[in-house]
Design an enzyme around this catalytic site. Sequence first.
Site, PDB file in Angstrom:
ATOM      1  N   ASP A  16      -3.775   3.866  -9.375  1.00  0.00           N
ATOM      2  CA  ASP A  16      -2.899   4.073  -8.135  1.00  0.00           C
ATOM      3  C   ASP A  16      -3.246   5.908  -9.143  1.00  0.00           C
ATOM      4  O   ASP A  16      -3.326   6.731 -10.046  1.00  0.00           O
ATOM      5  CB  ASP A  16      -1.193   4.395  -8.680  1.00  0.00           C
ATOM      6  CG  ASP A  16      -0.164   5.152  -8.127  1.00  0.00           C
ATOM      7  OD1 ASP A  16      -0.928   6.386  -7.559  1.00  0.00           O
ATOM      8  OD2 ASP A  16       0.739   5.275  -8.520  1.00  0.00           O
ATOM      9  N   GLY A  38       1.036   5.367   3.204  1.00  0.00           N
ATOM     10  CA  GLY A  38      -0.091   4.706   2.084  1.00  0.00           C
ATOM     11  C   GLY A  38       0.111   5.826   1.522  1.00  0.00           C
ATOM     12  O   GLY A  38       0.990   5.879   0.837  1.00  0.00           O
ATOM     13  N   ASP A  40      -1.431   8.737   1.361  1.00  0.00           N
ATOM     14  CA  ASP A  40      -0.944  10.226   1.864  1.00  0.00           C
ATOM     15  C   ASP A  40       1.009  10.059   1.449  1.00  0.00           C
ATOM     16  O   ASP A  40       1.247  10.803   0.631  1.00  0.00           O
ATOM     17  CB  ASP A  40      -0.675  10.042   3.062  1.00  0.00           C
ATOM     18  CG  ASP A  40      -0.412  11.576   3.526  1.00  0.00           C
ATOM     19  OD1 ASP A  40      -0.419  12.139   2.638  1.00  0.00           O
ATOM     20  OD2 ASP A  40      -0.665  11.963   5.375  1.00  0.00           O
ATOM     21  N   SER A 123      -9.643   5.692   5.431  1.00  0.00           N
ATOM     22  CA  SER A 123      -9.933   5.203   5.966  1.00  0.00           C
ATOM     23  C   SER A 123      -9.862   3.544   6.202  1.00  0.00           C
ATOM     24  O   SER A 123      -9.582   2.667   7.102  1.00  0.00           O
ATOM     25  CB  SER A 123     -11.364   5.628   6.956  1.00  0.00           C
ATOM     26  OG  SER A 123     -11.160   6.593   7.776  1.00  0.00           O
ATOM     27  N   TYR A 127      -5.917   3.153   8.854  1.00  0.00           N
ATOM     28  CA  TYR A 127      -7.567   3.503   9.645  1.00  0.00           C
ATOM     29  C   TYR A 127      -7.757   2.398  10.235  1.00  0.00           C
ATOM     30  O   TYR A 127      -9.059   2.051  11.147  1.00  0.00           O
ATOM     31  CB  TYR A 127      -8.268   4.218   9.573  1.00  0.00           C
ATOM     32  CG  TYR A 127      -6.907   5.844   9.685  1.00  0.00           C
ATOM     33  CD1 TYR A 127      -5.410   5.558  10.183  1.00  0.00           C
ATOM     34  CD2 TYR A 127      -7.237   6.776  10.180  1.00  0.00           C
ATOM     35  CE1 TYR A 127      -4.965   6.215  11.124  1.00  0.00           C
ATOM     36  CE2 TYR A 127      -6.676   7.785  10.154  1.00  0.00           C
ATOM     37  CZ  TYR A 127      -5.190   7.816  10.594  1.00  0.00           C
ATOM     38  OH  TYR A 127      -4.595   8.612  10.634  1.00  0.00           O
TER      39      TYR A 127
END
Length: 181
Positions: A16, A38, A40, A123, A127
């Site tokens: 993490d 996610g 963020d 990504s 994404y």
Amino acid sequence: MRIDIGPAIMETCRGDITKETVDAIVNAANETLLGGGGVDGAIHRAGGPAILEACRKLGGCATGDAKITTAGNMPAKYVIHTVGPVYHGGSRGEADQLASCYRRSLEVAADHGIKSIAFPAISCGVYGYPIPEAARIAVDTVHAFLTEHGGLDRARFVLFGEGTFTAFSKALQAKAQPRTS
Ligand code: ADP
């Protein structure tokens, strides 16, 4: 998986990223910089409101660019927010934009005297970037930067899932092939 690049270390690990004790962790943000899901969401939750407060003053961030804030309550000193491309099939400049995320994050880090940095798999979540290809771009770009620039001691990829960990480790392994001559 870990390789030496001159005096610097490049490595992969599972974990993490919000728990990393490096100077800076990188966030896979969106263009608003005002929070998302996610990694963020995990970073804003762990770091607390100081990060969002700092992000509000930045006026967003273009895809492929990177901006720095405090890390709030996390052990790292800084968060470098970068915006990865949404994958649309690969013909819309996604590879260049993804490489730019890693390069710009490292440039911002170098400008702030940062010695150690941790990246997530930018990504590779919502994404939708194909993971083996994203891993190769990430490893190639960070490897090239560390080869060409001094200053950073350690760049690690902190991967949440088994699939990204395996792909990033494989891409790094390919850089560690012994010379044949
Ligand atoms: P993007 O929108 O750039 O795809 P996501 O946050 O959806 O970003 O996913 C990027 C990667 O981050 C994914 O591989 C996801 O599993 C991973 N991830 C999610 N939470 C964490 C975390 N706390 N630490 C490290 N990686 C994480």
